[in-house]
Design a protein around this motif. Structure first.
Motif, PDB file in Angstrom:
ATOM      1  N   ALA A  18       0.344  -0.802   0.507  1.00  0.00           N
ATOM      2  CA  ALA A  18       0.409   0.016   0.246  1.00  0.00           C
ATOM      3  C   ALA A  18       0.573   1.216  -0.156  1.00  0.00           C
ATOM      4  CB  ALA A  18      -1.101   0.109   1.412  1.00  0.00           C
ATOM      5  N   ASP A  19       1.635   1.355   1.232  1.00  0.00           N
ATOM      6  CA  ASP A  19       2.242   1.957   0.994  1.00  0.00           C
ATOM      7  C   ASP A  19       3.436   3.066  -0.760  1.00  0.00           C
ATOM      8  OD1 ASP A  19       1.847   2.593   3.072  1.00  0.00           O
ATOM      9  OD2 ASP A  19       4.061   1.501   4.517  1.00  0.00           O
TER      10      ASP A  19
ATOM     11  N   ALA B  39       1.858   4.081  -2.864  1.00  0.00           N
ATOM     12  CA  ALA B  39       0.898   5.660  -3.248  1.00  0.00           C
ATOM     13  C   ALA B  39       2.105   6.341  -3.803  1.00  0.00           C
ATOM     14  CB  ALA B  39       1.617   5.855  -1.523  1.00  0.00           C
TER      15      ALA B  39
ATOM     16  N   GLY C  63       2.376   5.991  -7.518  1.00  0.00           N
ATOM     17  CA  GLY C  63       1.478   7.086  -7.818  1.00  0.00           C
ATOM     18  C   GLY C  63       1.651   8.278  -8.155  1.00  0.00           C
ATOM     19  N   GLU C  64       2.920   8.544  -7.115  1.00  0.00           N
ATOM     20  CA  GLU C  64       3.691   9.685  -8.094  1.00  0.00           C
ATOM     21  C   GLU C  64       4.913   9.666  -8.938  1.00  0.00           C
ATOM     22  OE1 GLU C  64       3.835  11.086  -4.290  1.00  0.00           O
ATOM     23  OE2 GLU C  64       2.848  11.633  -3.627  1.00  0.00           O
TER      24      GLU C  64
ATOM     25  N   VAL D 296       7.697   7.371   3.900  1.00  0.00           N
ATOM     26  CA  VAL D 296       6.254   7.192   3.764  1.00  0.00           C
ATOM     27  C   VAL D 296       5.953   6.155   4.226  1.00  0.00           C
ATOM     28  CG1 VAL D 296       6.957   8.356   1.593  1.00  0.00           C
ATOM     29  CG2 VAL D 296       7.280   5.165   1.806  1.00  0.00           C
TER      30      VAL D 296
ATOM     31  N   SER E 209       3.491   3.675   7.059  1.00  0.00           N
ATOM     32  CA  SER E 209       2.460   4.065   7.479  1.00  0.00           C
ATOM     33  C   SER E 209       2.062   2.890   8.727  1.00  0.00           C
ATOM     34  CB  SER E 209       1.050   4.035   6.505  1.00  0.00           C
ATOM     35  OG  SER E 209       1.335   2.325   5.651  1.00  0.00           O
TER      36      SER E 209
END
Length: 394
Positions: A95-96, A99, A102-103, A121, A123
């Motif tokens: 999941a991290d 993210a 995506g950038e 980054v 979590s």
């Protein structure tokens, strides 16, 4: 029956190559050769007792695994719980990483950059060098283009296998690719070589199972040769450039290890090294040894600190230069950036216990600890049962 025998042999050999492939390239190739020999020689398959009773055998194997799983739950409950936590940690990592991807979808973040990036980054509490998902790690390393190229290879391989009705090879290759969803198999060259061998080499030997010759090369593939060669040339040029730059990086790093910091400082100004973690860490270490608080403060003030290791070096530099406030602030700032880094909190506690902190600094550290402990109870971190509280100052 023939298909059932091939599936059995393929799955057994897949299990063997999982155990042996990381150790040597010879093992997976030997397994593949044995697989081909067995599945190509019908006389061997005819003598296998499983051929006549494949249905009963498959049911027996399924029952065996069900009983084995039930026994594992009863005998090894702690191990099962640990495995479930490991699976959840990998979900959080994925999941991290999604993210971040995506950038940085086009070019990724660069090879091996996840090691330094993930503390900023993440979590939840975990420490990893790579993401436990081969495809996501590939996209992070090389961007979406690298992932698409790998996917194209896999699709082409499955098409070739399907045309030749190589069901057993499809099952074995598919199992390897499924396992790569939750592990970093693609980083092992032996496993990738095994996969390529199964999909593109093993099935091309000899005629198909129906006795006919292999399917001729489609015209679409013939037309695609020129673009493929052009792409390979571009990639080869990039590889050469990468090797040259790596040689230069190694020279600079060796100079730093030999104490030639002037060469390191000159290299940092070059675009090739401006974001190199190893080179910049060498600079921080040099400032620490020389107690060069001026350079350290300029570096920290510009927001150039990349890792917890660099922050600790700057802290030591400020302590040696008798700048206690800056020494505290550089670590506290890093704790704010890495609230899930328990190793950094433990190191910070040890360093702060050697200083005479003011009441305001003690309160700031206490606030950082409370914030980190609260974050460990929220979001993805709440899924993990092994989160540990951050160490507090007495």
């Amino acid at each position: 029956c023939m298909l059932a025998c091939q599936l059995w042999i393929g799955l057994v050999l897949f299990g063997l190559q999982l155990l042996l492939a990381p150790l040597a390239l010879v093992a997976p190739i030997a397994c593949a050769a044995l697989f081909i020999a067995l599945t190509r020689d019908d006389s061997l398959l005819e003598r296998l007792p499983l051929r006549r009773h494949s249905g009963i055998g498959i049911a027996a194997i399924a029952l065996f695994f069900v009983v084995l799983g039930a026994m594992a739950l009863l005998v090894f409950p702690d191990r099962i719980q640990s495995a479930s936590q490991t699976l959840l940690k990998r979900y959080v990592q994925i999941a991290d990483a999604l993210a971040v991807l995506g950038e940085n979808l086009l070019f990724g973040i660069g090879p091996d950059s996840w090691r330094e990036l993930h503390p900023f980054v993440q979590s939840a509490q975990y420490s990893v060098a790579v993401v436990h998902c081969s495809y996501l790690q590939l996209a992070l390393d090389a961007g979406i283009g690298g992932l698409v190229s790998f996917a194209a290879m896999v699709v082409a391989g499955f098409i070739r296998l399907a045309k030749r009705r190589q069901i057993a090879l499809i099952v074995v290759s598919g199992a390897m690719l499924l396992h790569a969803l939750l592990d970093f198999d693609v980083r092992f060259g032996a496993l990738v070589a095994m996969l390529v061998f199964l999909m593109f080499c093993a099935q091309s030997w000899g005629p198909q199972e129906d006795g006919t010759d292999p399917t001729p090369t489609p015209r679409s593939l013939e037309l695609g040769k020129a673009p493929s060669i052009a792409i390979c040339c571009v990639l080869a040029a990039l590889c050469v450039a990468g090797v040259v730059s790596d040689v230069q990086r190694s020279a600079v790093r060796n100079a730093g290890l030999n104490g030639d910091m002037d060469k390191v400082e000159q290299a940092v100004e070059s675009p090739l090294f401006w974001n190199d973690v190893t080179v910049r860490t060498m600079l921080c270490g040099d400032w620490m040894l020389k107690a060069d608080a001026t350079s350290a403060k300029e570096y920290w003030g510009a927001g150039n600190v990349q890792t917890a290791e660099q922050a600790i070096m700057l802290h030591t530099c400020f302590v040696r230069a008798k700048q206690q406030d800056d020494a505290f602030d550089v670590i506290a700032t890093e704790l704010e950036r890495e609230p899930y880094n328990r190793t950094l909190f433990k190191r910070a506690k040890s360093l702060f216990e050697q200083q005479e902190l003011t009441a305001e600094q003690m309160e700031r550290y206490r606030t950082l600890v409370e914030r980190a402990n609260e974050l460990a109870k929220q979001g993805n971190a709440a899924l993990l049962a092994d989160n540990k509280p951050m160490p507090a100052l007495q």
